[in-house]
Design an enzyme around this catalytic site. Structure first.
Site, PDB file in Angstrom:
ATOM      1  N   ILE A  61     124.627  69.560  30.754  1.00 28.79           N
ATOM      2  CA  ILE A  61     125.134  68.616  31.764  1.00 28.79           C
ATOM      3  C   ILE A  61     126.575  68.901  32.164  1.00 28.79           C
ATOM      4  O   ILE A  61     127.095  68.283  33.076  1.00 28.79           O
ATOM      5  CB  ILE A  61     125.012  67.145  31.291  1.00 28.79           C
ATOM      6  CG1 ILE A  61     125.671  66.935  29.921  1.00 28.79           C
ATOM      7  CG2 ILE A  61     123.562  66.691  31.272  1.00 28.79           C
ATOM      8  CD1 ILE A  61     125.747  65.475  29.477  1.00 28.79           C
ATOM      9  N   LYS A  63     130.182  71.939  31.743  1.00 29.93           N
ATOM     10  CA  LYS A  63     130.766  73.142  31.163  1.00 29.93           C
ATOM     11  C   LYS A  63     132.264  73.060  31.401  1.00 29.93           C
ATOM     12  O   LYS A  63     132.699  72.617  32.465  1.00 29.93           O
ATOM     13  CB  LYS A  63     130.178  74.364  31.869  1.00 29.93           C
ATOM     14  CG  LYS A  63     130.131  75.626  31.032  1.00 29.93           C
ATOM     15  CD  LYS A  63     129.342  76.700  31.781  1.00 29.93           C
ATOM     16  CE  LYS A  63     129.001  77.909  30.950  1.00 29.93           C
ATOM     17  NZ  LYS A  63     130.051  78.498  30.153  1.00 29.93           N
ATOM     18  N   TYR A  66     136.543  74.567  27.118  1.00 31.53           N
ATOM     19  CA  TYR A  66     136.280  74.457  25.669  1.00 31.53           C
ATOM     20  C   TYR A  66     134.877  74.918  25.305  1.00 31.53           C
ATOM     21  O   TYR A  66     134.615  75.274  24.171  1.00 31.53           O
ATOM     22  CB  TYR A  66     136.446  72.986  25.245  1.00 31.53           C
ATOM     23  CG  TYR A  66     135.665  72.066  26.150  1.00 31.53           C
ATOM     24  CD1 TYR A  66     134.294  71.886  25.984  1.00 31.53           C
ATOM     25  CD2 TYR A  66     136.283  71.438  27.229  1.00 31.53           C
ATOM     26  CE1 TYR A  66     133.563  71.111  26.852  1.00 31.53           C
ATOM     27  CE2 TYR A  66     135.559  70.658  28.097  1.00 31.53           C
ATOM     28  CZ  TYR A  66     134.197  70.495  27.902  1.00 31.53           C
ATOM     29  OH  TYR A  66     133.469  69.736  28.780  1.00 31.53           O
ATOM     30  N   GLY A  67     133.924  74.865  26.248  1.00 30.66           N
ATOM     31  CA  GLY A  67     132.535  75.171  25.907  1.00 30.66           C
ATOM     32  C   GLY A  67     131.563  74.417  26.792  1.00 30.66           C
ATOM     33  O   GLY A  67     131.832  74.198  27.966  1.00 30.66           O
ATOM     34  N   ILE A  68     130.465  73.979  26.217  1.00 33.63           N
ATOM     35  CA  ILE A  68     129.364  73.427  27.000  1.00 33.63           C
ATOM     36  C   ILE A  68     128.988  72.041  26.472  1.00 33.63           C
ATOM     37  O   ILE A  68     129.171  71.746  25.293  1.00 33.63           O
ATOM     38  CB  ILE A  68     128.173  74.414  26.943  1.00 33.63           C
ATOM     39  CG1 ILE A  68     127.121  74.104  27.995  1.00 33.63           C
ATOM     40  CG2 ILE A  68     127.541  74.475  25.563  1.00 33.63           C
ATOM     41  CD1 ILE A  68     126.165  75.275  28.236  1.00 33.63           C
ATOM     42  N   VAL A  69     128.483  71.176  27.362  1.00 33.41           N
ATOM     43  CA  VAL A  69     128.012  69.837  26.966  1.00 33.41           C
ATOM     44  C   VAL A  69     126.538  69.721  27.331  1.00 33.41           C
ATOM     45  O   VAL A  69     126.138  70.086  28.438  1.00 33.41           O
ATOM     46  CB  VAL A  69     128.794  68.715  27.691  1.00 33.41           C
ATOM     47  CG1 VAL A  69     128.327  67.339  27.201  1.00 33.41           C
ATOM     48  CG2 VAL A  69     130.290  68.856  27.479  1.00 33.41           C
ATOM     49  N   ASP A 181     146.772  60.984  29.343  1.00 28.78           N
ATOM     50  CA  ASP A 181     146.085  61.894  30.271  1.00 28.78           C
ATOM     51  C   ASP A 181     145.003  61.147  31.049  1.00 28.78           C
ATOM     52  O   ASP A 181     143.909  61.659  31.241  1.00 28.78           O
ATOM     53  CB  ASP A 181     145.482  63.072  29.499  1.00 28.78           C
ATOM     54  CG  ASP A 181     145.113  64.243  30.416  1.00 28.78           C
ATOM     55  OD1 ASP A 181     145.625  64.290  31.563  1.00 28.78           O
ATOM     56  OD2 ASP A 181     144.309  65.095  30.010  1.00 28.78           O
TER      57      ASP A 181
END
Length: 387
Positions: A61, A63, A66-69, A181
């Site tokens: 769902i 990217k 840091y990587g992928i979700v 943030d």
């Protein structure tokens, strides 16, 4: 949320959930590993290895750097979650510290408007611990996607989103934490218009005054005291960000889309005017000198510039976008502002009972120590995986 925090009747969003990626979920290969205790998915050539309770189907769902979700189904709790893989999480010390900070902070917090961690996946082998997998409660979309979409947003939607951001911030600030943030992509939503604040990787303790070298908050939502390198910042920095976010919601475009630091300051002064000498009191001499040499700007009328925005909303935003942080409205006073009367219910706006401690940051942790701390957090969710 009970009582005052109930959403307006028409706030369900028809297309809150973004279209899923095209890759068919049935095409994602899954292989059991480590004696069937883990399962490996191959997603876009990425190995995604989680405990076997995360049964197929699994769907990518998102990217990021840091990587992928992926969205995944926890078969033990029967809950859908968002699992973020942080690849090579310990290669960079600052990034590893951010991950540890986010885990510790979110495990400390328990609030409807703060995203919850549901699980931290333990490594199959403690001695080979490189990737970190964190499962969060699954939401449908975020405010950035909604603003950029053609989803119609009523005044009630925007008001309800603002209320929930402030309600979550009241809790966060009461835990002695600044988010630092806040931006639309860090505000998660579901189709029911529930809003949850996420991404605490840059959070800091409110009493800490040293300016952080790793500070990379998104420029457009940054308070003037941060643009001017003030080291003595307070919870008021988050309030400024909320003012920017709310106006972006109402206007469907960023309020101060600065190209760089200098342009950012100019944009905000073009709207709120050059600060008076009295309003410069919190700045160091260098910053004061810099402001004094800028061309003077007259304050614009918010009501004339944004005629479509409710006058009470304008009044609240002007109090949030106040140059001097000492005069900026607090989260508590913002919640009690007349614009939010229909939603405000002080008995349903809880605070955090115990302040969060950043003690673990006081020591220069080695890579191995950070691994051990995150491993312990994973075992708190999965005691049976103790090695």
């Amino acid at each position: 949320m009970e009582g005052g925090g109930a959403p307006p009747a028409d706030t369900v969003m028809s297309d809150a959930a973004p279209a899923p990626p095209q890759m068919g979920i049935e095409n994602i290969p899954a292989v059991l590993s480590h004696g069937g205790r883990f399962i490996q998915y191959n997603i876009f050539g990425n190995i995604f290895e989680v405990t076997a309770k995360y049964k197929p189907p699994i769907m990518p769902i998102g990217k990021g750097a840091y990587g992928i979700v992926c969205s995944a189904h926890n078969s033990e709790t029967n809950e859908h979650v968002a699992v973020k893989k942080i690849a090579n999480a310990f290669d960079n010390k600052i990034d590893a510290k951010r991950t540890l900070r986010e885990i510790k902070l979110l495990r400390h917090m328990d609030h409807e408007n703060v995203v919850a961690i549901r699980d931290i996946v333990p490594p199959p082998q403690r001695e080979v611990f490189n990737d970190v997998y964190i499962a969060y409660e699954l939401m449908d979309t975020d405010l950035h996607q909604i603003i950029r979409s053609n989803q119609a947003l009523s005044e009630e939607h925007c008001q309800y989103f603002l209320y929930q951001i402030l309600r979550g911030l009241k809790y966060i600030h009461s835990a002695n934490v600044l988010h630092r943030d806040l931006k639309p992509s860090n505000l998660l939503l579901n189709a029911n218009c529930d809003l949850k604040i996420c991404d605490f990787g840059l959070a800091r303790v409110t009493s800490e005054t040293d300016f952080m070298t790793e500070y990379v908050v998104t420029r457009w939502y940054r308070a003037p005291e941060l643009l001017l390198n003030s080291s003595d910042y307070t919870a008021a920095i988050d309030v400024w960000s909320v003012g920017c976010i709310f106006m972006e919601l109402m206007d469907r475009k960023p309020l101060f889309p600065g190209r760089d630091h200098v342009h950012q300051l100019r944009l905000l002064m073009e709207l709120i005017g050059t600060p008076s000498e009295d309003d410069l009191g919190f700045l160091n001499e260098n910053a004061k000198r810099y402001i004094r040499q800028l061309p003077p700007y007259r304050r614009q009328s918010f009501q004339e510039k944004f005629p479509h925005v409710h006058p009470e909303a304008i009044d609240l935003v002007e109090k949030m976008l106040t140059f001097d942080p000492r005069k900026r409205i607090t989260v508590e006073d913002a919640l009690a502002h007349p614009y939010l009367t229909s939603l405000h219910d002080i008995s349903d706006e809880p605070v955090c009972m115990t302040p969060f401690s950043f003690d673990f940051e006081q020591h220069a942790l080695t890579e191995e120590q950070m691994k051990e701390l995150i491993y312990r957090e994973a075992l708190a969710f999965n005691p049976e995986y103790q090695q």
